[in-house]
Motif scaffolding. Sequence first.
Motif, PDB file in Angstrom:
ATOM      1  N   VAL A  91       0.845  -1.188   0.000  1.00  0.00           N
ATOM      2  CA  VAL A  91       0.000   0.000   0.000  1.00  0.00           C
ATOM      3  C   VAL A  91       0.886   1.245   0.000  1.00  0.00           C
ATOM      4  O   VAL A  91       1.777   1.380   0.835  1.00  0.00           O
ATOM      5  CB  VAL A  91      -0.922   0.037   1.230  1.00  0.00           C
ATOM      6  N   VAL A  92       0.617   2.146  -0.937  1.00  0.00           N
ATOM      7  CA  VAL A  92       1.230   3.474  -0.921  1.00  0.00           C
ATOM      8  C   VAL A  92       0.136   4.440  -0.497  1.00  0.00           C
ATOM      9  O   VAL A  92      -0.844   4.631  -1.221  1.00  0.00           O
ATOM     10  CB  VAL A  92       1.797   3.858  -2.305  1.00  0.00           C
ATOM     11  N   ASP A  93       0.266   5.003   0.691  1.00  0.00           N
ATOM     12  CA  ASP A  93      -0.819   5.829   1.224  1.00  0.00           C
ATOM     13  C   ASP A  93      -0.440   7.300   1.248  1.00  0.00           C
ATOM     14  O   ASP A  93       0.710   7.662   1.469  1.00  0.00           O
ATOM     15  CB  ASP A  93      -1.203   5.369   2.636  1.00  0.00           C
ATOM     16  N   LEU A  94      -1.443   8.130   1.010  1.00  0.00           N
ATOM     17  CA  LEU A  94      -1.311   9.573   1.191  1.00  0.00           C
ATOM     18  C   LEU A  94      -1.825   9.872   2.593  1.00  0.00           C
ATOM     19  O   LEU A  94      -3.009   9.660   2.887  1.00  0.00           O
ATOM     20  CB  LEU A  94      -2.130  10.324   0.148  1.00  0.00           C
ATOM     21  N   SER A  95      -0.940  10.319   3.476  1.00  0.00           N
ATOM     22  CA  SER A  95      -1.344  10.498   4.862  1.00  0.00           C
ATOM     23  C   SER A  95      -0.518  11.620   5.476  1.00  0.00           C
ATOM     24  O   SER A  95      -0.214  12.607   4.815  1.00  0.00           O
ATOM     25  CB  SER A  95      -1.195   9.178   5.639  1.00  0.00           C
ATOM     26  N   GLY A  96      -0.172  11.458   6.733  1.00  0.00           N
ATOM     27  CA  GLY A  96       0.632  12.440   7.431  1.00  0.00           C
ATOM     28  C   GLY A  96       1.298  11.795   8.628  1.00  0.00           C
ATOM     29  O   GLY A  96       1.040  10.635   8.954  1.00  0.00           O
ATOM     30  N   GLU A  97       2.156  12.543   9.278  1.00  0.00           N
ATOM     31  CA  GLU A  97       2.851  12.038  10.447  1.00  0.00           C
ATOM     32  C   GLU A  97       1.848  11.512  11.472  1.00  0.00           C
ATOM     33  O   GLU A  97       0.706  11.970  11.522  1.00  0.00           O
ATOM     34  CB  GLU A  97       3.705  13.140  11.074  1.00  0.00           C
ATOM     35  N   PRO A  98       2.252  10.535  12.292  1.00  0.00           N
ATOM     36  CA  PRO A  98       1.308   9.907  13.221  1.00  0.00           C
ATOM     37  C   PRO A  98       0.539  10.891  14.096  1.00  0.00           C
ATOM     38  O   PRO A  98      -0.614  10.643  14.446  1.00  0.00           O
ATOM     39  CB  PRO A  98       2.208   9.001  14.072  1.00  0.00           C
ATOM     40  N   GLU A  99       1.157  12.022  14.445  1.00  0.00           N
ATOM     41  CA  GLU A  99       0.482  12.979  15.319  1.00  0.00           C
ATOM     42  C   GLU A  99      -0.366  13.991  14.554  1.00  0.00           C
ATOM     43  O   GLU A  99      -1.021  14.851  15.160  1.00  0.00           O
ATOM     44  CB  GLU A  99       1.507  13.723  16.182  1.00  0.00           C
ATOM     45  N   SER A 100      -0.390  13.917  13.220  1.00  0.00           N
ATOM     46  CA  SER A 100      -1.138  14.878  12.426  1.00  0.00           C
ATOM     47  C   SER A 100      -2.599  14.460  12.291  1.00  0.00           C
ATOM     48  O   SER A 100      -3.004  13.385  12.731  1.00  0.00           O
ATOM     49  CB  SER A 100      -0.511  14.992  11.029  1.00  0.00           C
ATOM     50  N   TRP A 101      -3.398  15.327  11.618  1.00  0.00           N
ATOM     51  CA  TRP A 101      -4.827  15.008  11.455  1.00  0.00           C
ATOM     52  C   TRP A 101      -5.043  13.842  10.492  1.00  0.00           C
ATOM     53  O   TRP A 101      -6.110  13.263  10.471  1.00  0.00           O
ATOM     54  CB  TRP A 101      -5.615  16.240  11.002  1.00  0.00           C
ATOM     55  N   TRP A 102      -4.037  13.481   9.707  1.00  0.00           N
ATOM     56  CA  TRP A 102      -4.139  12.293   8.859  1.00  0.00           C
ATOM     57  C   TRP A 102      -3.347  11.124   9.428  1.00  0.00           C
ATOM     58  O   TRP A 102      -3.179  10.103   8.792  1.00  0.00           O
ATOM     59  CB  TRP A 102      -3.621  12.604   7.456  1.00  0.00           C
ATOM     60  N   GLY A 103      -2.863  11.272  10.660  1.00  0.00           N
ATOM     61  CA  GLY A 103      -2.018  10.240  11.239  1.00  0.00           C
ATOM     62  C   GLY A 103      -2.695   8.904  11.411  1.00  0.00           C
ATOM     63  O   GLY A 103      -2.038   7.857  11.392  1.00  0.00           O
ATOM     64  N   SER A 104      -4.022   8.909  11.571  1.00  0.00           N
ATOM     65  CA  SER A 104      -4.735   7.635  11.739  1.00  0.00           C
ATOM     66  C   SER A 104      -4.583   6.746  10.516  1.00  0.00           C
ATOM     67  O   SER A 104      -4.621   5.518  10.622  1.00  0.00           O
ATOM     68  CB  SER A 104      -6.221   7.888  12.013  1.00  0.00           C
ATOM     69  N   VAL A 105      -4.388   7.344   9.343  1.00  0.00           N
ATOM     70  CA  VAL A 105      -4.245   6.561   8.117  1.00  0.00           C
ATOM     71  C   VAL A 105      -2.918   5.808   8.132  1.00  0.00           C
ATOM     72  O   VAL A 105      -2.873   4.592   7.922  1.00  0.00           O
ATOM     73  CB  VAL A 105      -4.351   7.456   6.865  1.00  0.00           C
ATOM     74  N   CYS A 106      -1.813   6.507   8.379  1.00  0.00           N
ATOM     75  CA  CYS A 106      -0.511   5.820   8.351  1.00  0.00           C
ATOM     76  C   CYS A 106      -0.408   4.807   9.492  1.00  0.00           C
ATOM     77  O   CYS A 106       0.178   3.733   9.324  1.00  0.00           O
ATOM     78  CB  CYS A 106       0.644   6.810   8.359  1.00  0.00           C
ATOM     79  N   ASN A 107      -0.993   5.114  10.637  1.00  0.00           N
ATOM     80  CA  ASN A 107      -0.969   4.157  11.744  1.00  0.00           C
ATOM     81  C   ASN A 107      -1.724   2.880  11.388  1.00  0.00           C
ATOM     82  O   ASN A 107      -1.278   1.764  11.692  1.00  0.00           O
ATOM     83  CB  ASN A 107      -1.571   4.786  13.003  1.00  0.00           C
ATOM     84  N   ALA A 108      -2.887   3.029  10.741  1.00  0.00           N
ATOM     85  CA  ALA A 108      -3.669   1.862  10.349  1.00  0.00           C
ATOM     86  C   ALA A 108      -2.947   1.045   9.291  1.00  0.00           C
ATOM     87  O   ALA A 108      -2.973  -0.190   9.306  1.00  0.00           O
ATOM     88  CB  ALA A 108      -5.037   2.306   9.831  1.00  0.00           C
ATOM     89  N   VAL A 109      -2.287   1.721   8.354  1.00  0.00           N
ATOM     90  CA  VAL A 109      -1.550   1.013   7.309  1.00  0.00           C
ATOM     91  C   VAL A 109      -0.429   0.182   7.933  1.00  0.00           C
ATOM     92  O   VAL A 109      -0.235  -0.994   7.590  1.00  0.00           O
ATOM     93  CB  VAL A 109      -1.002   2.007   6.258  1.00  0.00           C
ATOM     94  N   GLU A 110       0.312   0.770   8.846  1.00  0.00           N
ATOM     95  CA  GLU A 110       1.402   0.017   9.491  1.00  0.00           C
ATOM     96  C   GLU A 110       0.873  -1.145  10.322  1.00  0.00           C
ATOM     97  O   GLU A 110       1.525  -2.184  10.445  1.00  0.00           O
ATOM     98  CB  GLU A 110       2.244   0.954  10.352  1.00  0.00           C
ATOM     99  N   GLY A 111      -0.310  -0.998  10.880  1.00  0.00           N
ATOM    100  CA  GLY A 111      -0.884  -2.063  11.678  1.00  0.00           C
ATOM    101  C   GLY A 111      -1.594  -3.137  10.879  1.00  0.00           C
ATOM    102  O   GLY A 111      -2.019  -4.148  11.442  1.00  0.00           O
ATOM    103  N   SER A 112      -1.691  -2.958   9.570  1.00  0.00           N
ATOM    104  CA  SER A 112      -2.468  -3.878   8.734  1.00  0.00           C
ATOM    105  C   SER A 112      -1.724  -5.166   8.397  1.00  0.00           C
ATOM    106  O   SER A 112      -2.332  -6.148   7.962  1.00  0.00           O
ATOM    107  CB  SER A 112      -2.854  -3.190   7.432  1.00  0.00           C
ATOM    108  N   GLY A 113      -0.407  -5.163   8.543  1.00  0.00           N
ATOM    109  CA  GLY A 113       0.390  -6.315   8.125  1.00  0.00           C
ATOM    110  C   GLY A 113       0.813  -6.265   6.677  1.00  0.00           C
ATOM    111  O   GLY A 113       1.556  -7.135   6.211  1.00  0.00           O
ATOM    112  N   LEU A 114       0.373  -5.254   5.929  1.00  0.00           N
ATOM    113  CA  LEU A 114       0.761  -5.085   4.532  1.00  0.00           C
ATOM    114  C   LEU A 114       2.073  -4.311   4.446  1.00  0.00           C
ATOM    115  O   LEU A 114       2.386  -3.496   5.320  1.00  0.00           O
ATOM    116  CB  LEU A 114      -0.321  -4.331   3.767  1.00  0.00           C
ATOM    117  N   ALA A 115       2.830  -4.552   3.388  1.00  0.00           N
ATOM    118  CA  ALA A 115       3.981  -3.704   3.106  1.00  0.00           C
ATOM    119  C   ALA A 115       3.473  -2.304   2.798  1.00  0.00           C
ATOM    120  O   ALA A 115       2.388  -2.145   2.228  1.00  0.00           O
ATOM    121  CB  ALA A 115       4.776  -4.260   1.932  1.00  0.00           C
TER     122      ALA A 115
END
Length: 271
Positions: A91-115
């Motif tokens: 997954v290539v995601d458009l998001s933001g740093e974990p503490e940003s308003w888009w941080g939930s996206v990158c956190n979920a991607v890392e927790g998904s088990g996908l590269a």
Amino acid sequence: MTILVTGATANIGRMVVDQLIARGATDIRALTINPTKAALPAGVQVVRGHLGRPAGLPAAFEGVDRMYLAPSPDNVTEVLELARAAGVRHVVDLSGEPESWWGSVCNAVEGSGLAWTHLWPADFMENTLTWSQQIRDTGAVHEPHPGTASAPIAMNDIAAVAATALLEDGHLGRAHSLAGPQVLTRANLVAHLADALDREITFRTSTREETITALQPTMGDNSAWYVDNVLLDFAPPPESLPTASVEDITGHPATTFDRWAHANAARFLAD
């Protein structure tokens, strides 16, 4: 290798499709809510779907190896679970740093088990289009801090980085902070627009309330949030901005704001 582009008729998603084609990708699937009006290039497989309605996504994910994930913070975990179950690997995601308003996206991607590969862009050059109404009506831009500096990035450069990350394995497990090639103050941006539009535009230092009022014709109910969270609260140290990031990743120079402003001048003047 099938690549799925979600939000394929939205601003950046549509550019990702074009950037993939420009790099020789031939097996592209585009997710859009209305395939009959998508007007995507020939050879792109268009499928109906929307990230906000996960129940309809399994068919779109079938046979996909890699995907560009547009921001979908409200239900990103469910979307990723469906993608993993279908066999998506990267997954290539458009998001933001974990503490940003888009941080939930990158956190979920890392927790998904996908590269994964994260794209964390600075403010978009296209955000200056929120000034269009006040430029037409008053010949001025109203904001609180003329000296606040950033390095705005063109959406097409974000799309170019996304396409590169989708097609090359060297970006797995990396978070790319992205910015445009120049550090510019808010007043600098207005000066570049004045040159591109060939008209005088004044920067008027304004209160929070005046700024919200000036932005409401183009931003509506989002005006207060934007003023409070971006204009009043976003001031990165200029030396921290990754101005070489686009060229380092894609091998091509990033778009300057002056070039972008001249190419998009008509958008500021159209009603």
